[in-house]
Enzyme design. Structure first.
Site, PDB file in Angstrom:
ATOM      1  N   ARG A 101       0.850  -1.192  -0.137  1.00  0.00           N
ATOM      2  CA  ARG A 101      -0.057  -0.056  -0.029  1.00  0.00           C
ATOM      3  C   ARG A 101       0.962   1.262   0.193  1.00  0.00           C
ATOM      4  O   ARG A 101       1.728   1.566   1.018  1.00  0.00           O
ATOM      5  CB  ARG A 101      -0.920  -0.038   1.192  1.00  0.00           C
ATOM      6  CG  ARG A 101      -1.646   1.389   1.483  1.00  0.00           C
ATOM      7  CD  ARG A 101      -2.699   1.157   2.433  1.00  0.00           C
ATOM      8  NE  ARG A 101      -3.866   0.674   1.877  1.00  0.00           N
ATOM      9  CZ  ARG A 101      -5.126   0.507   2.253  1.00  0.00           C
ATOM     10  NH1 ARG A 101      -5.338   1.333   3.489  1.00  0.00           N
ATOM     11  NH2 ARG A 101      -6.227   0.175   1.554  1.00  0.00           N
ATOM     12  N   HIS A 128      -7.097   1.007  -6.600  1.00  0.00           N
ATOM     13  CA  HIS A 128      -7.550   0.079  -5.386  1.00  0.00           C
ATOM     14  C   HIS A 128      -8.083  -0.990  -6.187  1.00  0.00           C
ATOM     15  O   HIS A 128      -9.280  -1.117  -5.802  1.00  0.00           O
ATOM     16  CB  HIS A 128      -8.226   1.061  -4.361  1.00  0.00           C
ATOM     17  CG  HIS A 128      -8.436   0.308  -3.231  1.00  0.00           C
ATOM     18  ND1 HIS A 128      -7.474  -0.655  -2.906  1.00  0.00           N
ATOM     19  CD2 HIS A 128      -9.191   0.526  -1.919  1.00  0.00           C
ATOM     20  CE1 HIS A 128      -7.877  -1.112  -1.482  1.00  0.00           C
ATOM     21  NE2 HIS A 128      -8.609  -0.266  -1.148  1.00  0.00           N
ATOM     22  N   GLN A 131     -10.022  -3.747  -3.920  1.00  0.00           N
ATOM     23  CA  GLN A 131     -11.077  -3.251  -3.219  1.00  0.00           C
ATOM     24  C   GLN A 131     -12.294  -3.511  -4.191  1.00  0.00           C
ATOM     25  O   GLN A 131     -13.472  -3.927  -4.231  1.00  0.00           O
ATOM     26  CB  GLN A 131     -11.369  -1.912  -3.010  1.00  0.00           C
ATOM     27  CG  GLN A 131     -12.586  -1.141  -2.499  1.00  0.00           C
ATOM     28  CD  GLN A 131     -13.019  -1.590  -1.101  1.00  0.00           C
ATOM     29  OE1 GLN A 131     -12.103  -1.692  -0.284  1.00  0.00           O
ATOM     30  NE2 GLN A 131     -14.158  -2.382  -0.976  1.00  0.00           N
ATOM     31  N   ASP A 226     -17.035   7.447  -1.372  1.00  0.00           N
ATOM     32  CA  ASP A 226     -15.754   7.160  -0.797  1.00  0.00           C
ATOM     33  C   ASP A 226     -15.491   8.386  -0.148  1.00  0.00           C
ATOM     34  O   ASP A 226     -15.991   9.468  -0.159  1.00  0.00           O
ATOM     35  CB  ASP A 226     -14.837   6.703  -1.963  1.00  0.00           C
ATOM     36  CG  ASP A 226     -13.432   6.446  -1.246  1.00  0.00           C
ATOM     37  OD1 ASP A 226     -13.462   6.109  -0.377  1.00  0.00           O
ATOM     38  OD2 ASP A 226     -12.528   6.445  -2.257  1.00  0.00           O
ATOM     39  N   CYS A 267     -16.368   1.786   0.424  1.00  0.00           N
ATOM     40  CA  CYS A 267     -15.362   0.688   0.709  1.00  0.00           C
ATOM     41  C   CYS A 267     -14.872   0.934   2.264  1.00  0.00           C
ATOM     42  O   CYS A 267     -14.143  -0.177   2.701  1.00  0.00           O
ATOM     43  CB  CYS A 267     -14.353   1.209  -0.335  1.00  0.00           C
ATOM     44  SG  CYS A 267     -13.313   2.612  -0.004  1.00  0.00           S
ATOM     45  N   ARG A 295     -13.448  -8.701   0.942  1.00  0.00           N
ATOM     46  CA  ARG A 295     -12.029  -8.457   0.711  1.00  0.00           C
ATOM     47  C   ARG A 295     -11.254  -9.641   0.853  1.00  0.00           C
ATOM     48  O   ARG A 295     -10.575 -10.017   0.401  1.00  0.00           O
ATOM     49  CB  ARG A 295     -11.632  -7.334   1.553  1.00  0.00           C
ATOM     50  CG  ARG A 295     -12.118  -5.945   1.532  1.00  0.00           C
ATOM     51  CD  ARG A 295     -11.579  -5.244   0.011  1.00  0.00           C
ATOM     52  NE  ARG A 295     -10.037  -5.232  -0.029  1.00  0.00           N
ATOM     53  CZ  ARG A 295      -9.573  -4.188   0.526  1.00  0.00           C
ATOM     54  NH1 ARG A 295     -10.153  -3.208   1.188  1.00  0.00           N
ATOM     55  NH2 ARG A 295      -8.145  -4.011   0.433  1.00  0.00           N
TER      56      ARG A 295
HETATM   57  N1   CP Z   1     -11.320  -0.328   2.080  1.00  0.00           N
HETATM   58  C1   CP Z   1      -9.953  -0.238   2.418  1.00  0.00           C
HETATM   59  O1   CP Z   1      -9.157  -0.650   1.770  1.00  0.00           O
HETATM   60  O2   CP Z   1      -9.810  -0.151   4.103  1.00  0.00           O
HETATM   61  P1   CP Z   1      -8.420   0.026   4.808  1.00  0.00           P
HETATM   62  O3   CP Z   1      -7.954   1.540   4.281  1.00  0.00           O
HETATM   63  O4   CP Z   1      -8.930  -0.039   6.102  1.00  0.00           O
HETATM   64  O5   CP Z   1      -7.596  -0.990   4.279  1.00  0.00           O
HETATM   65  N1  NVA Z   2      -9.881   6.680  -1.358  1.00  0.00           N
HETATM   66  C1  NVA Z   2      -9.774   6.133  -0.025  1.00  0.00           C
HETATM   67  C2  NVA Z   2      -9.748   4.524  -0.192  1.00  0.00           C
HETATM   68  C3  NVA Z   2      -9.482   4.109   1.326  1.00  0.00           C
HETATM   69  C4  NVA Z   2      -9.758   2.832   1.441  1.00  0.00           C
HETATM   70  C5  NVA Z   2      -8.065   6.424   0.440  1.00  0.00           C
HETATM   71  O1  NVA Z   2      -7.332   6.399  -0.428  1.00  0.00           O
HETATM   72  O2  NVA Z   2      -8.107   6.858   1.404  1.00  0.00           O
END
Ligand code: CP
Ligand code: NVA
Length: 310
Positions: A101, A128, A131, A226, A267, A295
């Site tokens: 990530r 993502h 997701q 989101d 999400c 997930r």
């Molecule tokens: N939706 C998602 O990726 O959640 P986290 O940021 O908690 O991993």
């Molecule tokens: N768009 C959001 C998604 C979180 C899972 C972010 O990047 O924080």
């Protein structure tokens, strides 16, 4: 070497194959309890997480493997003392899979380029994919189908979730309408929209970007929103973003414009009173915790598939 970096790399048939495997694993998890026997997943995190971290680690354990949480903040890579290239090469000597990530999507691409083991994108500023693969599974479960439905995404559209939705929906024959402010920094990247339109066109699937939230939501089968404060957004931008994005908040009034049996998706993490009101995210149309659960199942399918390919 197969990686899972963006849904753009995957055809409709390949996405369907991931979904079929996820359904199978979810139905009979015991059949997969040893498929990752003694395999090691390294999880590199440059941003916070609840779902991604815990679902990947749990998934790996449930399939007989193990996972290491590797915090960028305490790594030579994060300290600028080691290159992404060397990090990829070293991790390839220890582990069987990498999930990362990261902020910059280019770094994810470099990680994959230099790794000798599969790399999974657990979120970048740009995409993502884990997701959205999981969300397709959740939509299929609730609606019995994916193709032919209409998804409306409301809010901050210059983000990872919107871009991956554009790729995923267009590939799978689901119409997508994006409702966002008419300000460049809140609109999806134009090359992503262009790619989605081109992918969608042969099947007659529609891809639209509008600045009218009601136009986006009207008759939609799925209303998706989101965070307005994605992990990469500086906290000092909060007040300004709230002002600009408030017309795109998903509330009971907006939900009334959607189909009577519309579902609501986010999400997560969700902020009540921001991108949606509490009555919507905690209400009967919300399927956000099914999304979170899936997930686990979808990512098991990704890990099994990539391990078989490598
Ligand atoms: N939706 C998602 O990726 O959640 P986290 O940021 O908690 O991993
Ligand atoms: N768009 C959001 C998604 C979180 C899972 C972010 O990047 O924080």
């Amino acid at each position: 070497m197969s990686h899972f970096i963006t849904l753009k790399d995957y055809s409709k048939a390949q996405i369907k194959a991931f979904l079929e495997l996820a359904v199978e694993i979810k139905k009979d998890p015991k059949n997969y309890k040893d498929v990752m026997h003694r395999k090691m997943l390294v999880m590199i995190f440059e941003k916070p997480s609840l779902r991604t971290r815990v679902s990947f680690e749990t998934g790996m354990c449930q399939m007989g493997g193990d996972a290491i949480f590797y915090d960028m903040a305490t790594s030579p890579l994060g300290a600028g003392k080691e290159t992404i290239e060397d990090t990829a090469k070293v991790l390839s000597r220890y582990a069987d899979l990498i999930m990362a990530r990261l902020f910059e999507h280019d770094k994810m691409v470099q990680l994959a380029r230099h790794a000798d083991i599969p790399v999974i994108n657990g979120l970048t500023d740009f995409n993502h994919p884990c997701q959205i693969l999981s969300d397709l599974l959740t939509i299929q479960e609730h609606k019995g189908t994916i193709a032919g439905l209409t998804l409306a995404y409301l809010g901050d559209a210059r983000n990872n979730v919107t871009h991956s939705l554009l790729y995923g929906c267009s590939q799978m024959g689901m119409n997508i309408r994006v409702g966002c402010p008419q300000i460049e920094e809140f609109c999806p990247f134009s090359d992503v929209v262009r790619d989605a339109v081109e992918t969608a066109r042969p099947g007659g699937t529609l891809v639209n970007v509008t600045h009218d939230p009601i136009e986006a939501a009207t008759g939609a089968d799925i209303i998706y929103t989101d965070s307005w404060m994605s992990y990469h957004v500086p906290p000092e931008e909060k007040d300004e973003r709230l002002n600009v994005l408030m017309p795109y908040q998903v509330n009971a009034n907006l939900m009334q414009h959607a189909a009577a049996d519309a579902i609501f998706m986010n999400c997560l993490p969700a902020m009540r009173g921001f991108e949606q009101t509490a009555d919507v995210v905690d209400g009967p149309q919300s399927i956000v915790f099914d999304q979170a659960e899936n997930r686990l199942h979808a990512q098991k399918a990704i890990m099994v598939h990539l391990t078989e390919q490598s």
